[in-house]
Design an enzyme around this catalytic site. Structure first.
Site, mmCIF file in Angstrom:
data_model
loop_
_atom_site.group_PDB
_atom_site.id
_atom_site.type_symbol
_atom_site.label_atom_id
_atom_site.label_comp_id
_atom_site.label_asym_id
_atom_site.label_seq_id
_atom_site.Cartn_x
_atom_site.Cartn_y
_atom_site.Cartn_z
ATOM 1 N N ASP A 149 0.839 -1.202 0.000
ATOM 2 C CA ASP A 149 0.000 0.000 0.000
ATOM 3 C C ASP A 149 0.871 1.248 0.000
ATOM 4 O OD1 ASP A 149 -2.211 -1.643 0.273
ATOM 5 O OD2 ASP A 149 -2.233 -1.460 2.457
HETATM 6 N N1 URA Z 1 -1.203 -5.939 3.918
HETATM 7 C C1 URA Z 1 -1.670 -4.677 3.959
HETATM 8 O O1 URA Z 1 -2.661 -4.396 4.602
HETATM 9 N N2 URA Z 1 -1.006 -3.736 3.281
HETATM 10 C C2 URA Z 1 0.107 -3.987 2.554
HETATM 11 O O2 URA Z 1 0.677 -3.091 1.951
HETATM 12 C C3 URA Z 1 0.577 -5.303 2.527
HETATM 13 C C4 URA Z 1 -0.103 -6.273 3.218
#
Ligand code: URA
Length: 239
Positions: A102
């Site tokens: 993310d």
């Molecule tokens: N899980 C999440 O919530 N975000 C990420 O970026 C990777 C795994």
């Protein structure tokens, strides 16, 4: 070879992504829009993606990046936000990220132009392990962690068995750090899992991807994988 495979070997995208790009009508063979990923092509064909000529297989590159927050894990962003590729500008290859983190997540992200390896590392069949450190609100009970380990329902789908351990607790128990190990990768999975047990994530970092780790790599920096590391990845996904 099949068009999708050719694009993957040329470092355009993983095979799965290449199939999507073809279906979106973004690929031309000798001036005609290609319709099917299984269309046959050879080195003699002129192949363009988004109008850009593809020059055939390029040297394989394997880059481990320590992604800072504030960068998105896509090759192009329609809103002109910074992408992870902005951090590896000096590498001469059409790299793309293997899976995603993310925008506000930091940590290890593999970038490569090896389409077949990327495809397999993200395919559920190979159950490639990813380890995250999640700072969460409060202190989860052991029973809640057991739920995460066994699997919980997120939007009607049960998560696969996972690792979930507490590695640090603030003295007043207002915040704790969990180490979560996943062998799958649904969107925002760690955040959703922690939220589901009532302990929202404040900060998330990936510390291991497919056995690759690096405590000495500063945020925003990257390094090339060693030959042994690449060989280990190939073995992991039966290539
Ligand atoms: N899980 C999440 O919530 N975000 C990420 O970026 C990777 C795994």
């Amino acid at each position: 070879v099949r068009l999708a495979k050719y694009l993957a070997q040329s470092g355009v995208a993983s095979r799965r992504r290449a199939e999507e790009i073809i279906r979106q009508g973004r690929v031309e063979i000798n001036g005609k829009v290609a319709e099917l990923p299984q269309e046959r092509v050879s080195m003699q064909d002129s192949i363009k993606v988004d109008g850009e000529l593809i020059t055939g297989p390029e040297k394989k590159q394997y880059i481990l990046l320590n992604k800072p927050p504030g960068y998105i894990s896509t090759v192009k962003d329609t809103h002109h936000r910074p992408t992870v590729l902005d951090l590896v500008r000096d590498i001469e290859a059409r790299l793309y990220p293997v899976g995603r983190l993310d925008e506000d997540t930091s940590g290890l992200l593999l970038l490569t132009n090896d389409g077949e390896l990327a495809h397999r590392l993200t395919h559920p069949r190979y159950q490639v392990k990813k380890v995250y450190r999640a700072k969460v609100e409060g202190l989860p009970a052991e029973e809640s962690l057991k739920c995460l380990r066994r699997g919980i329902y997120l939007e009607g789908v049960k998560t696969a068995p996972a690792g979930a351990e507490i590695v640090h607790v603030l003295t007043d128990r207002r915040e704790s750090t969990l180490e979560i190990t996943l062998a799958e990768g649904k969107k925002r999975q760690v955040k959703k899992m922690c939220e589901a047990i009532g302990h929202p994530v404040r900060y998330l970092k990936r510390i291991n991807f497919a056995g690759l780790d690096d405590r000495d790599l500063p945020e925003g920096a990257y390094r090339r994988l060693s030959e042994n590391e690449v060989a280990a990845l190939y073995k992991m996904v039966k290539l």
